[in-house]
Write a protein that holds these residues in place. Structure first.
Motif, PDB file in Angstrom:
ATOM      1  N   PRO A   1      13.064  43.941  52.840  1.00 24.40           N
ATOM      2  CA  PRO A   1      14.094  44.900  52.419  1.00 24.40           C
ATOM      3  C   PRO A   1      13.958  45.245  50.946  1.00 24.40           C
ATOM      4  CG  PRO A   1      15.062  43.122  53.714  1.00 24.40           C
ATOM      5  CD  PRO A   1      13.654  42.723  53.429  1.00 24.40           C
ATOM      6  N   TYR A   2      14.630  46.312  50.536  1.00 25.38           N
ATOM      7  CA  TYR A   2      14.472  46.837  49.190  1.00 25.38           C
ATOM      8  C   TYR A   2      14.976  45.863  48.133  1.00 25.38           C
ATOM      9  CZ  TYR A   2      14.881  49.878  45.138  1.00 25.38           C
ATOM     10  OH  TYR A   2      14.763  50.419  43.893  1.00 25.38           O
TER      11      TYR A   2
ATOM     12  N   CYS B   1      11.953  48.756  57.683  1.00 28.48           N
ATOM     13  CA  CYS B   1      11.503  47.360  57.631  1.00 28.48           C
ATOM     14  C   CYS B   1      11.168  46.844  59.023  1.00 28.48           C
ATOM     15  CB  CYS B   1      12.572  46.481  56.983  1.00 28.48           C
ATOM     16  SG  CYS B   1      12.735  46.745  55.199  1.00 28.48           S
ATOM     17  N   ASP B   2      11.972  47.238  60.007  1.00 32.31           N
ATOM     18  CA  ASP B   2      11.712  46.809  61.378  1.00 32.31           C
ATOM     19  C   ASP B   2      10.400  47.388  61.901  1.00 32.31           C
ATOM     20  OD1 ASP B   2      14.088  45.440  61.297  1.00 32.31           O
ATOM     21  OD2 ASP B   2      15.254  47.026  62.279  1.00 32.31           O
TER      22      ASP B   2
ATOM     23  N   LEU C   1      20.484  51.903  53.006  1.00 33.94           N
ATOM     24  CA  LEU C   1      20.259  50.558  53.549  1.00 33.94           C
ATOM     25  C   LEU C   1      19.921  50.623  55.034  1.00 33.94           C
ATOM     26  CD1 LEU C   1      23.055  48.510  51.736  1.00 33.94           C
ATOM     27  CD2 LEU C   1      20.586  48.208  51.485  1.00 33.94           C
ATOM     28  N   GLU C   2      20.596  51.498  55.771  1.00 34.87           N
ATOM     29  CA  GLU C   2      20.298  51.647  57.198  1.00 34.87           C
ATOM     30  C   GLU C   2      18.883  52.182  57.402  1.00 34.87           C
ATOM     31  OE1 GLU C   2      23.352  54.177  58.651  1.00 34.87           O
ATOM     32  OE2 GLU C   2      24.911  52.613  58.679  1.00 34.87           O
ATOM     33  N   GLN C   3      18.504  53.183  56.606  1.00 36.18           N
ATOM     34  CA  GLN C   3      17.143  53.718  56.703  1.00 36.18           C
ATOM     35  C   GLN C   3      16.115  52.660  56.335  1.00 36.18           C
ATOM     36  OE1 GLN C   3      17.032  57.182  54.209  1.00 36.18           O
ATOM     37  NE2 GLN C   3      18.359  58.394  55.553  1.00 36.18           N
ATOM     38  N   ASP C   4      16.414  51.889  55.284  1.00 42.52           N
ATOM     39  CA  ASP C   4      15.492  50.853  54.847  1.00 42.52           C
ATOM     40  C   ASP C   4      15.316  49.786  55.911  1.00 42.52           C
ATOM     41  OD1 ASP C   4      13.860  49.603  52.742  1.00 42.52           O
ATOM     42  OD2 ASP C   4      15.421  48.071  52.736  1.00 42.52           O
ATOM     43  N   GLN C   5      16.429  49.440  56.585  1.00 42.19           N
ATOM     44  CA  GLN C   5      16.347  48.425  57.623  1.00 42.19           C
ATOM     45  C   GLN C   5      15.492  48.908  58.793  1.00 42.19           C
ATOM     46  OE1 GLN C   5      17.550  45.241  57.376  1.00 42.19           O
ATOM     47  NE2 GLN C   5      16.327  44.968  59.226  1.00 42.19           N
ATOM     48  N   ASP C   6      15.653  50.182  59.169  1.00 45.95           N
ATOM     49  CA  ASP C   6      14.831  50.747  60.251  1.00 45.95           C
ATOM     50  C   ASP C   6      13.347  50.730  59.879  1.00 45.95           C
ATOM     51  OD1 ASP C   6      17.116  51.202  61.711  1.00 45.95           O
ATOM     52  OD2 ASP C   6      17.314  53.297  61.081  1.00 45.95           O
TER      53      ASP C   6
END
Length: 520
Positions: A139-140, A132-133, A125-130
């Protein structure tokens, strides 16, 4: 028998022995019966209390085991549901203690699996948020508080991998676009104005938002810069053409031209400004030398008229050429003629090609009728004949091609295609007709040299017989067409004076067609 049962029997035996030993002691001491009863009751209560306490403790342990088993069973059901695993199947025929141990162990394993999955989910989730930014993407779409399945984690990991690849691709594309934008801006001397331009040039590459919209905006910016660059180059090229024309018309020295060469190559902002200034300077200079410039322009117009096969009427339609009207009209005419030539260049080139081929064909035809061609020893005769044959085949093909192109042109423009004021196809037909007439004329004139030669030979013979009785002179007559020398035949009887005068007059008339008499 179990060892526990043996120990229980031994405990009963020990208790009986102890009671019997107490009885002996009491009898030896002389303890009365009522006291014995009382003391025995104390022993019984003590043993019973101890056993009751032990039973209570063991019962409590049994209840704890049952409670633990129930709790473990409930927790296992929840964990299996969260982890999307099949329900745990309890082993049958085992003790309560073993059952509780097995279930507690399984709960620990499931709890650990849950914690591991949640940790993986947190990292993803942290990687996905980065990502996405950076990519400005959605988000996934997985809840952070739900336990993911193995398949969901694998799918999420694949999504992260795809996003990283997309990030790398966009970053590489962004770097290439940025490099191109910087190059265009340097060429155009352009200062960043919009937010996207400032973001590209001023911000760190890693902090730039690599959204599809931003990439599209960069591509659009490049297109705009390319258009501006093309406009600048076109404007510069127009200025250069104008400058070159004015240089030629004003006869600007070569040294002065070479000093300006830097701006005749590049199309940057400073070059454009320099070119504009030079055009303005030359225009002012042109006004000071208007007569010389007009003469130069008229010469250029005359060359273009020739290229475009303009007739006398078409040329006279441009009245300023034959008067002292404004120079701007001459400039407009030369631009119109250049555009006219460029618009129909293929047709004019085709006409030029036909004229060159036709001229060459006529030269070869003329050589083919030249009697001296047979004296050639260098192989040119065969070569010329081959060229003449090829041109005779090629000319109709070229005429057919030009006819098709001209008909298409006339259908498109709604007017006739003229060459020197005449329809080109009509002109071609006339040339072929003239060629056939000339060929027929040559065919008809071919017997004249023979007749002329015979008459001259006869006249020379007569002249020889009428001369003194000296040796008969050798008379010859050379034909200009064939180059044949005709010698006089055997002497004949003399003719009357009238016949002689007639023959002489006839011979002189025939020789006007191309014969010359040489009498030795």
């Amino acid at each position: 028998m179990r060892k526990s049962e043996v120990l229980a029997a031994e405990a009963v035996t020990c208790l009986n022995k102890a009671l019997y030993h107490l009885k002996e002691i009491w009898e030896e001491i002389g303890i009365p019966e009522d006291q014995r009863l009382q003391r025995t009751n104390v022993v019984k209560n003590h043993v019973k209390g101890l056993l009751d306490m032990m039973i209570q403790e063991e019962e409590s342990m049994r209840k704890r085991l049952i409670t633990s088993i129930q709790a473990c069973r409930a927790e296992m059901e929840t964990l299996c549901l969260e982890l999307q695993l099949p329900t745990f199947e309890e082993e049958k025929g085992i003790s309560m203690l073993q059952q509780e141990k097995n279930m507690r162990t399984e709960v620990e394993v499931l709890t650990k699996e849950k914690a591991n999955r949640m940790q993986q989910l947190k990292i993803l989730l942290e990687q996905d948020q980065d990502l996405c930014d950076i990519l400005c993407s959605m988000p996934y779409g997985i809840a952070a508080d739900s336990v993911p399945s193995v398949e969901q984690l694998e799918s999420f990991q694949q999504h992260i991998q795809n996003q990283n690849e997309e990030k790398a691709r966009r970053h590489a594309e962004f770097k290439a676009l940025k490099k191109q934008i910087i190059l265009y801006m340097e060429e155009l001397d352009h200062i960043p104005e919009t937010s996207i331009e400032k973001d590209v040039l001023c911000e760190d590459e890693d902090s730039f938002c690599l959204s599809r919209e931003n990439i599209t905006s960069l591509k659009l910016l490049i297109c705009q810069l390319e258009e501006r660059k093309a406009e600048n180059e076109a404007t510069c090229e127009n200025h250069r053409e104008k400058i070159q024309q004015l240089w030629d018309r004003l006869q600007v020295p070569q040294e002065e031209r070479e000093a300006f060469n830097e701006h005749m190559v590049s199309s940057k902002k400073r070059n454009l400004e320099a070119l504009r200034s030079e055009v303005q300077r030359l225009e002012e200079l042109k006004l000071l030398n208007i007569h010389n410039v007009t003469d130069a322009i008229r010469s250029e117009i005359a060359v273009l008229w020739e290229k475009c096969f303009f007739s006398t009427e078409q040329r006279q339609a441009f009245t300023p050429y034959f008067s002292e009207e404004l120079l701007s009209q001459h400039d407009a005419e030369i631009q119109r003629m250049k555009q006219h030539y460029e618009d129909h260049k293929e047709l004019f080139d085709g006409v030029h090609q036909w004229e060159e081929n036709w001229r060459h064909f006529q030269e070869l035809e003329k050589k083919a009728t030249d009697p001296t061609r047979f004296t050639n020893r260098g192989g040119n005769l065969l070569k010329e004949e081959k060229q003449r044959s090829e041109l005779q085949k090629h000319l109709p093909k070229l005429e057919k091609k030009l006819k098709s192109e001209i008909e298409a042109w006339e259908g498109e423009h709604g007017r006739e295609f003229l060459v020197n004021g005449q329809k080109f196809l009509q002109y071609v037909e006339e040339q072929w007709e003239l060629y056939q007439i000339e060929k027929e004329r040559e065919k008809q004139e071919r017997p004249l040299p023979v007749l002329c030669s015979n008459l001259l030979s006869y006249f020379n013979q007569f002249n020889a017989t009428s001369s003194s009785s000296s040796a008969t002179p050798n008379s010859t007559m050379r034909c200009a067409f064939g180059g044949t020398v005709c010698r006089s035949p055997v002497p004949r009887l003399p003719l009357s004076a009238n016949k002689v005068r007639f023959i002489v007059r006839l011979t002189e008339d025939l020789c006007r067609f191309g014969f010359e008499s040489n009498t030795s």
